[in-house]
Design a protein around this motif. Structure first.
Motif, PDB file in Angstrom:
ATOM      1  N   LEU A  67     -23.426 -35.931 -16.346  1.00 47.21           N
ATOM      2  CA  LEU A  67     -24.542 -35.006 -16.141  1.00 47.21           C
ATOM      3  C   LEU A  67     -24.135 -33.588 -16.525  1.00 47.21           C
ATOM      4  O   LEU A  67     -24.902 -32.859 -17.156  1.00 47.21           O
ATOM      5  N   MET A  79     -20.933 -42.957 -20.715  1.00 44.60           N
ATOM      6  CA  MET A  79     -21.688 -43.913 -19.906  1.00 44.60           C
ATOM      7  C   MET A  79     -21.657 -45.296 -20.536  1.00 44.60           C
ATOM      8  O   MET A  79     -21.650 -46.313 -19.846  1.00 44.60           O
ATOM      9  N   MET A  80     -21.612 -45.338 -21.866  1.00 45.74           N
ATOM     10  CA  MET A  80     -21.541 -46.628 -22.536  1.00 45.74           C
ATOM     11  C   MET A  80     -20.219 -47.331 -22.223  1.00 45.74           C
ATOM     12  O   MET A  80     -20.190 -48.497 -21.834  1.00 45.74           O
ATOM     13  N   PHE A 125     -20.293 -48.488 -18.533  1.00 43.20           N
ATOM     14  CA  PHE A 125     -20.995 -49.718 -18.135  1.00 43.20           C
ATOM     15  C   PHE A 125     -20.309 -50.949 -18.697  1.00 43.20           C
ATOM     16  O   PHE A 125     -20.466 -52.048 -18.162  1.00 43.20           O
ATOM     17  N   GLU A 165     -16.959 -51.219 -16.199  1.00 47.05           N
ATOM     18  CA  GLU A 165     -17.101 -51.452 -14.764  1.00 47.05           C
ATOM     19  C   GLU A 165     -17.165 -52.939 -14.396  1.00 47.05           C
ATOM     20  O   GLU A 165     -16.458 -53.362 -13.480  1.00 47.05           O
ATOM     21  N   PRO A 166     -17.990 -53.754 -15.083  1.00 46.56           N
ATOM     22  CA  PRO A 166     -17.997 -55.173 -14.727  1.00 46.56           C
ATOM     23  C   PRO A 166     -16.638 -55.831 -14.956  1.00 46.56           C
ATOM     24  O   PRO A 166     -16.202 -56.653 -14.142  1.00 46.56           O
ATOM     25  N   LEU A 202     -14.441 -54.865 -12.076  1.00 50.34           N
ATOM     26  CA  LEU A 202     -14.758 -55.585 -10.845  1.00 50.34           C
ATOM     27  C   LEU A 202     -14.308 -57.034 -10.940  1.00 50.34           C
ATOM     28  O   LEU A 202     -13.822 -57.606  -9.976  1.00 50.34           O
ATOM     29  N   PHE A 237     -18.199 -48.730 -31.747  1.00 51.43           N
ATOM     30  CA  PHE A 237     -18.944 -49.965 -31.500  1.00 51.43           C
ATOM     31  C   PHE A 237     -18.064 -51.203 -31.527  1.00 51.43           C
ATOM     32  O   PHE A 237     -18.562 -52.318 -31.444  1.00 51.43           O
ATOM     33  N   ALA A 257     -22.673 -56.492 -11.273  1.00 48.60           N
ATOM     34  CA  ALA A 257     -21.862 -55.319 -11.595  1.00 48.60           C
ATOM     35  C   ALA A 257     -22.327 -54.684 -12.897  1.00 48.60           C
ATOM     36  O   ALA A 257     -22.462 -53.454 -13.007  1.00 48.60           O
ATOM     37  N   LEU A 258     -22.608 -55.529 -13.891  1.00 50.78           N
ATOM     38  CA  LEU A 258     -23.100 -55.013 -15.173  1.00 50.78           C
ATOM     39  C   LEU A 258     -24.420 -54.277 -14.960  1.00 50.78           C
ATOM     40  O   LEU A 258     -24.631 -53.170 -15.471  1.00 50.78           O
ATOM     41  N   GLY A 287     -25.506 -52.879 -12.238  1.00 45.53           N
ATOM     42  CA  GLY A 287     -25.280 -51.627 -11.524  1.00 45.53           C
ATOM     43  C   GLY A 287     -24.796 -50.538 -12.458  1.00 45.53           C
ATOM     44  O   GLY A 287     -25.270 -49.392 -12.408  1.00 45.53           O
ATOM     45  N   ALA A 288     -23.848 -50.887 -13.340  1.00 39.98           N
ATOM     46  CA  ALA A 288     -23.313 -49.877 -14.250  1.00 39.98           C
ATOM     47  C   ALA A 288     -24.377 -49.424 -15.243  1.00 39.98           C
ATOM     48  O   ALA A 288     -24.465 -48.233 -15.585  1.00 39.98           O
ATOM     49  N   LEU A 289     -25.221 -50.362 -15.698  1.00 44.41           N
ATOM     50  CA  LEU A 289     -26.303 -49.988 -16.616  1.00 44.41           C
ATOM     51  C   LEU A 289     -27.309 -49.079 -15.922  1.00 44.41           C
ATOM     52  O   LEU A 289     -27.859 -48.161 -16.538  1.00 44.41           O
ATOM     53  N   GLY A 333     -26.607 -46.921 -13.700  1.00 41.21           N
ATOM     54  CA  GLY A 333     -26.005 -45.597 -13.740  1.00 41.21           C
ATOM     55  C   GLY A 333     -26.327 -44.903 -15.054  1.00 41.21           C
ATOM     56  O   GLY A 333     -26.765 -43.750 -15.088  1.00 41.21           O
ATOM     57  N   MET A 334     -26.136 -45.634 -16.152  1.00 38.77           N
ATOM     58  CA  MET A 334     -26.405 -45.042 -17.460  1.00 38.77           C
ATOM     59  C   MET A 334     -27.880 -44.668 -17.589  1.00 38.77           C
ATOM     60  O   MET A 334     -28.236 -43.593 -18.072  1.00 38.77           O
ATOM     61  N   VAL A 366     -28.603 -41.562 -15.510  1.00 38.13           N
ATOM     62  CA  VAL A 366     -28.018 -40.370 -16.125  1.00 38.13           C
ATOM     63  C   VAL A 366     -28.935 -39.902 -17.258  1.00 38.13           C
ATOM     64  O   VAL A 366     -29.194 -38.713 -17.442  1.00 38.13           O
ATOM     65  N   LYS A 367     -29.464 -40.878 -17.995  1.00 39.71           N
ATOM     66  CA  LYS A 367     -30.404 -40.533 -19.061  1.00 39.71           C
ATOM     67  C   LYS A 367     -31.617 -39.817 -18.477  1.00 39.71           C
ATOM     68  O   LYS A 367     -31.993 -38.736 -18.944  1.00 39.71           O
ATOM     69  N   PRO A 386     -26.962 -46.778 -27.970  1.00 37.45           N
ATOM     70  CA  PRO A 386     -25.871 -47.768 -27.875  1.00 37.45           C
ATOM     71  C   PRO A 386     -26.322 -49.071 -27.236  1.00 37.45           C
ATOM     72  O   PRO A 386     -25.882 -50.151 -27.639  1.00 37.45           O
ATOM     73  N   ILE A 387     -27.206 -48.963 -26.250  1.00 36.89           N
ATOM     74  CA  ILE A 387     -27.685 -50.164 -25.560  1.00 36.89           C
ATOM     75  C   ILE A 387     -28.492 -51.017 -26.516  1.00 36.89           C
ATOM     76  O   ILE A 387     -28.327 -52.242 -26.590  1.00 36.89           O
TER      77      ILE A 387
END
Lengths: 316, 672
Positions: free
Chosen positions: A117, A135-136, A139, A142-143, A146, A291, B442-443, B445-447, B449-450, B453-454, B593-594
């Motif tokens: 932010l 952020m990319m 995400f 993070e998985p 975990l 990428f 988990a995936l 949750g992290a998405l 977040g992204m 943030v957007k 990116p997504i």
């Protein structure tokens, strides 16, 4: 449990982590310089940089909001907290039950959201670019993170780091194949989350491929110092989490004053080896295209999942 | 109702409050010419009723069930009502969120055309009252009546701005899906009563169905309530209906109405059917995980703020279903303690979602009112014009991104803890599937977040992307009050989870007869312990205090030790001098990116300019492929079948007589 000695241990460890974090970064950089046949700036360089930054005048962009200048403090606070609750020297710290490994991952995510932010706050092209990439990576990592932690926690039936350390470190020596997979995945996540090669290059400032550096371009002086210190604390916290889960031998039990020198020596040895290993990994690999990161972290995720399946098939 | 007894039963209070809500709505019609009366008096009164309802619901959680028979309904078919722990919990959720939205509405609807305002007030309060009745209905008849009233009231709210064709279309889609769902629920009750003709819930509980009938009832309930909740692939109405409705109504629909569907599912599956099988749980778990992942991916590709929030609701319903699915898997495998934990996680997440999504929708409403913008690509820098809204919105963003120490994290953490109980399961396939569901969570949750943030980075931070005629103004006092109320909810639910867990444990005990382990409950108010202290623990208060203390110490320390000056200057940006506003990321760019990584999951249409194009334009639209693979074929099939049936309708009396004749002959042949 003796509460007073627990608190002393807690303070001791928090201060220790805070102080050795820049040293850890200095050591990694020095090792990498040696591997590249350079003489290197010396392991104390990060302290000199911090000192320099703290003495400079700070510059803020005209339109920077309070979020922008508050973020370095939030970042520093959460990373210090993370370093403080990982059992580095001793288990049964009074603050350790405040967060298990999942909450630790949450804490890292909390810090990541704030720095992203802040990167978007001023509204420059590099800042938003860095935030988006961060952020990319986040995400994706993070998985995988975990999943490695779940695999590690299946053996001790617990996500509490203290219990994990006590089960693995103070029990009989048993070889768990699942842990090998989890450890490989963890190292890959560690590289990605801390902005190391092959995901990001910590030693560049002006590259179109930068991630972490792009987000913090607008920071200067004391704000930058805190951000840098927080980054080194994060690296140290990750390495100590890895130590606690995968090589917990030597960590003292709370109140065990006699165990402290052994624990300190063990910690110093482990951090030295980990830092050198990190430098070696960085020297051997090249930065990959942004990428390609999904493949890299997808591999980490798959390794962790394999570890979990191996656990269910072989170890139960 | 008889209200002159000294201590009314919870059920009596709740019925009275629902009646007062309807009364307020009708009273608004009498004051069509006094719009100020409606905004200044009726909405605040409605808020007060909501607060009382929340308190009554909270009180009812620990109390024994209270029942009543209303003197209404058809002859010989009276309405049964009942307030037990589960109803009490959802009434608290309804009242708590409605208090915030009603306060917000007090300010938000000022300046609306008087006639439209009176109608809106009527529908709004009838909507609230019908949701209340859904939660206390104790027979299938009243349940369906209230369920339909809720669907219709919300349909009219969605089409408040019916002069725009898009909104009428959204309302139509909503109505169709709502009725597919209602049909499923109706058939489910039909199966449950097992041919005895008694539709009170007490009778349904005693039904004792065989395995196949119970499975059929479960599938029908899952379909019916899933349609209302926004489960894949019946979610398509959400992103259409939520943006069309006024923002406080979107907040209620997303925050509360979707939860009535969760309530219905839990009521029917855990209470009425009972006897849960783990195969059902696995189905719920898979659908839940898919819904969660799909919802957030589409939220990330969206640039309309309210549509984005609607897709995010789909995601959160997926997380709730994941929790319910885990709980059912464990209960079906004979592990009621882990099952109770799963149910607690799911209900906690339902409550959390209600609070933070209510807050975010209200925030979107505040932005819409002050800037007239709904597209993220046109916003920017709002933190400088609406600082208070920016702060409460930030709390909502952190909460929905499941970050400690706020509330969204607690329920996700609990869901993770449930999935880590997988080693108790006997089937090794299920045992390995459960952690994979956790990884998907988990995936997701992290998405999330992204995604947020957007939202926050594009809307509130950066520089304005569009120069508006007048600078956006901060939200008014009533609007802020509504948002602050929900913000406080986010913080308290996040920091004091143990109290919520205590209440939810009471719900579990009354519903499935088992709750958390004794050690989990005895660990004190500071530590959240799901199973045992050595397994996992979390203390958000210590978390928050530690970060705040370190923040304060560092801040003061840095200030005290180094008195370096602070200077303001133009942004540096690597020394690049020609920065323009258009060089910031847009919402679409942030999601790029997504879209690249998950390209196969989207249906993307690109319009790419040719190299020699003088005025190059790059356009890209992302569409929900469910329309193309599921809904359009069904629509085409329906049209085709209607056409075929249409051929029978010749419009000539002799042909119709022939039909009657043939039918009679056929009947004679068969009946003989």
């Amino acid at each position: 449990m003796n509460v007073a000695s627990g608190i002393v241990f807690q303070i001791l460890q928090s201060v220790l982590v805070l102080l050795i974090a820049p040293l850890m970064v200095g050591w990694v950089n020095q090792c990498r310089a040696w591997l590249q046949n350079k003489s290197g700036p010396g392991i104390w360089q990060p302290y000199k940089v911090l000192n320099k930054l703290f003495h400079k005048d700070a510059v803020l962009a005209h339109n920077a909001s309070p979020l922008f200048w508050a973020t370095p403090y939030i970042l520093f606070g959460s990373m210090w907290l993370a370093g403080g609750i990982v059992p580095v020297l001793a288990t049964s710290l009074p603050f350790a039950p405040a967060a298990d490994v999942i909450a630790l991952v949450g804490l890292f995510a909390f810090a990541r959201v704030f720095i992203a932010l802040a990167g978007m706050d001023v509204g420059t092209s590099f800042g938003t670019l860095g935030a988006r990439r961060e952020m990319m990576i986040g995400f994706l990592a993070e998985p995988a993170m975990l999943m490695t932690l779940f695999t590690a926690s299946l053996i001790s039936q617990s996500t509490s780091l203290v219990t994990i350390v006590e089960t693995l470190g103070h029990g009989d020596l048993v070889i768990y194949p699942s842990m090998a997979f989890a450890a490989a995945g963890f190292v890959m996540v560690l590289l990605a989350e801390n902005g190391r090669i092959p995901i990001d290059n910590p030693s560049t400032h002006l590259e179109l491929t930068m991630i972490h550096e792009a987000m913090i371009l607008e920071y200067s002086a004391r704000h930058l110092a805190l951000v840098e210190w927080a980054a080194s604390l994060k690296l140290t916290a990750y390495v100590t989490i890895g130590i606690a889960i995968f090589v917990p031998w030597g960590i003292a039990q709370a109140g065990d004053w006699a165990g402290i020198p052994v624990a300190l020596a063990a910690l110093a040895l482990k951090l030295t080896i980990a830092g050198a290993g990190l430098a070696l990994l960085e020297a051997l690999s090249a930065k990959m295209r942004i990428f390609r990161a999904p493949e890299f972290l997808g591999t980490a995720f798959m390794l962790a999942t394999l570890g979990m399946l191996v656990h269910f098939l072989l170890e139960t | 109702m008889m209200m002159d007894v000294s201590l009314p039963q919870p059920v009596e209070t709740v019925v009275t409050l629902a009646v007062v809500w309807i009364g307020l709505g009708v009273a608004g019609l009498a004051f069509v010419r006094a719009p100020r009366f409606i905004t200044h008096f009726i909405f605040p009164c409605g808020a007060l009723v909501a607060l009382l309802l929340a308190i009554t619901g909270l009180g009812a959680i620990g109390a024994p069930p209270s029942v009543a028979i209303l003197p209404a309904g058809l002859p010989d078919l009276p309405f049964h009502v009942r307030v037990d722990a589960l109803s009490g919990f959802f009434l608290m959720l309804l009242g708590g969120v409605a208090f915030g939205t009603s306060l917000f509405s007090t300010g938000y609807f000022r300046g609306m055309a008087p006639a439209a305002l009176a109608l809106l007030s009527l529908q709004y309060h009838v909507f609230l009252a019908s949701m209340t009745v859904v939660l206390i209905a104790d027979d299938a008849y009243l349940f369906m009546v209230a369920w339909e009233a809720m669907a219709l009231a919300s349909y009219f709210l969605v089409t408040t701005e019916h002069h725009e064709e898009q909104n009428r279309k959204a309302g139509f889609i909503y109505l169709v899906v709502a009725h597919i769902g209602a049909l499923g629920i109706l058939l489910c009750f039909g199966v449950l009563q097992g041919g005895r003709g008694d539709y009170t819930f007490d009778a349904l509980r005693q039904a004792g169905l065989g395995d196949n009938w119970a499975s059929l009832a479960f599938l029908l309930a899952f379909l019916g309530f899933g349609a209302k909740a926004g489960m894949l692939p019946l979610h398509v109405w959400l992103p259409e209906a939520h943006p069309a409705a006024p923002s406080p109504v979107s907040a209620l629909m997303s925050g509360v109405m979707l939860k009535t569907a969760i309530y219905g599912l839990v009521r029917v599956v855990y209470d009425l059917i009972g006897n849960i099988r783990w195969e059902w749980g696995l189905l719920v778990l898979l659908v839940g995980s898919a819904t969660a992942l799909f919802g957030i991916l589409f939220a990330l590709a969206e640039n309309d703020l309210k549509r984005l929030l609607a897709y995010s609701s789909v995601e959160n319903i997926g997380i709730v279903l994941t929790g319910i699915g885990l709980s059912m898997v464990f209960i079906g495998s004979g592990q009621p303690v882990a099952g109770a934990l799963g149910l607690i996680a799911a209900l906690y997440h339902a409550l959390n979602h209600a609070v933070y999504k209510g807050l975010l929708f209200l925030g979107a409403g505040a932005i819409l009112k002050s800037t007239t913008l709904w597209n993220l690509n046109q916003m920017g820098g709002l933190i400088r014009y609406m600082p208070k809204t920016a702060v409460v919105f930030l709390v909502g963003v952190l909460a929905i991104s499941a970050l400690p120490p706020l509330n969204g994290f607690v329920s996700e953490w609990l869901t993770f803890q449930v999935s880590l109980q997988a080693s108790q399961l006997s089937s090794s396939v299920v045992r390995s599937l459960v952690p994979i569901a956790a990884a998907l969570l988990a995936l997701t949750g992290a998405l999330t977040g992204m995604c947020f943030v957007k939202v926050y980075g594009i809307a509130f931070l950066g520089q304005p992307r569009l120069s508006l005629a007048e600078a956006p103004r901060e939200a008014g006092g009533w609007e802020l009050a509504g948002m602050v109320w929900l913000t406080i909810g986010c913080v308290l639910l996040g920091i004091f989870p143990v109290f919520v867990i205590g209440e939810l444990n009471a719900v579990c005990l009354s519903l499935i007869g088992s709750g958390l382990s004794a050690e989990a409950l005895a660990s004190g108010w500071l530590w959240l312990v799901p199973t045992a202290g050595t397994q996992a623990s979390y203390s958000p208060l210590i978390f928050l205090l530690a970060i705040m203390v370190v923040f304060g110490v560092t801040f003061l320390g840095v200030r005290r030790l180094y008195r370096g000056r602070l200077r303001r200057a133009a942004p540096w940006d690597c020394g690049f001098p020609e920065q323009t506003l258009r060089m910031q990321d847009s919402a679409d760019a942030f999601g790029q990116p997504i879209r690249q990584i998950f390209a196969p999951l989207y249906r993307i249409r690109r319009q790419v300019p040719r190299p020699d194009d003088a005025a190059p334009v790059f356009r890209q639209t992302v569409e929900d492929w469910h329309w193309y693979v599921l809904y359009r074929p069904i629509a085409r099939l329906t049209t085709y079948l209607s056409d075929q049936v249409g051929k029978l309708q010749q419009g000539r009396i002799s042909v119709y007589l022939l039909y009657s004749f043939v039918t009679l002959i056929a009947l004679l042949v068969f009946v003989k």
